[in-house]
Design a protein around this motif. Structure first.
Motif: not given
Length: 340
Positions: A172-194
């Motif tokens: 749960f925490t791993l996926v929740h962290g990925l979703l949060f990064l998709g919500l809070k970042t731009q560029g490559d990190i956002r795309a990779r997190a999604r």
């Protein structure tokens, strides 16, 4: 009055749910620190997404544990003494995580940064696993005797529910962290997190889904919140595929809330079942403090809890914008003071 004990049981469930929802994404981001970006500036983006809020999120952990101690001292004593080893590991993990956030930027060698990066990841993973195991054990039970003491030694808690809960906490925490990064970042990190969230969301949810489904064996009507949680998970998966990270993050949280509502409603009125004899189980009546204590605590909570929610809401609103690598300045050394 049993109604006061019931209110406090619900409040403690809310506090633990709030902790996993809020600090859960912090733990997820910490676990991802060595992997999601190989560049130093990318790692600093990850740290900056949680920098303003991570310590405030831990208030929910302290409040949840403190509320258990004050409202249900017998529950707290039996559970925390039985889980002395994993909860000590969780505490050490939390310390490593906190120290790594503060110390990682104090050195400038690759070895220094690598050490604290992995300290952050391992500390975050250890905390998520131990908290998940503890929460599942408190609904599935421990070998308790008639005095509420654990039978079987310091490793009696080691069981398939503990492993399942630990894996559920990690997932749960791993996926929740990925979703949060998709919500809070731009560029490559956002795309990779999604992209990573799309791949990991459904497999990572399996342990918690099994836990949620077990609640139906206690009360058939609990199939309703379990199905709500499953529907929210599927909707979150669809949302993240559509790059709707905000909706996916909220729906993933609804999945947790609905599932926890099912498992703790299924356990009620037990706060810690006994696997040896149901008569030895701790209930809200046998484990709670006096009515006077519960009443005073409720009055204080009604005053203080809105303050906590208000200042955390303010913090999140102040740091609402997305972060990109271009927002991160070059690392610099602070010159040593010249002594006269």
């Amino acid at each position: 009055m049993e109604i006061l004990a019931t209110i406090w049981f619900v409040l403690i469930v809310v506090l633990w749910t709030g902790y996993l929802f809020l600090d859960g994404f912090d733990l997820g981001v910490g676990m991802l620190l060595p992997f999601l970006s190989r560049k130093e500036r990318g790692k600093r983006v990850l740290l900056n997404t949680i920098g303003p809020v991570w310590d405030g999120n831990e208030v929910w952990l302290i409040t949840a544990a403190g509320a258990m101690f004050a409202a249900f001292p017998h529950w707290y004593a039996s559970l925390f003494s039985a889980l002395y080893i994993p909860l000590t590991l969780a505490l050490v993990s939390l310390i490593f995580r906190a120290v790594s956030i503060e110390y990682r930027g104090k050195g400038h060698t690759q070895a220094w940064r690598s050490f604290w990066t992995w300290a952050m990841a391992i500390g975050s993973a250890g905390t998520a696993f131990c908290i998940g195991a503890m929460l599942m054990i408190t609904t599935t039970g421990l070998p308790l005797n008639s005095h509420g003491d654990i039978i079987g030694g310091p490793f009696a808690w080691v069981s398939w529910p503990a492993l399942l809960g630990g894996l559920g906490g990690l997932g749960f925490t791993l996926v929740h962290g990925l979703l949060f990064l998709g919500l809070k970042t731009q560029g490559d990190i956002r795309a990779r997190a999604r992209r990573w969230a799309t791949r990991a969301m459904l497999p990572a949810a399996v342990p918690f889904l099994i836990w949620f489904a077990l609640s139906i064996t206690h009360r058939v009507w609990l199939v309703i919140p379990v199905l709500i949680g499953l529907a929210a998970l599927i909707a979150a998966f669809v949302a993240v595929r559509a790059a709707a990270e905000k909706r996916a993050f909220v729906l993933h949280g609804i999945h947790l809330v609905a599932g926890f509502a099912a498992v703790f409603a299924g356990a009620y009125p037990n706060v810690l079942p006994s696997s040896l004899d149901p008569a030895n189980s701790l209930t809200i009546a046998s484990a709670s403090s006096s009515d006077y204590t519960l009443t005073v605590m409720l009055i204080v909570t009604v005053i203080i809890l809105p303050v906590i929610i208000a200042y955390q809401t303010f913090s999140y609103r102040m740091f609402l914008d997305r972060i990109a690598e271009t927002h991160i300045p070059e690392a610099h050394r602070v010159p040593v003071a010249i002594h006269s």
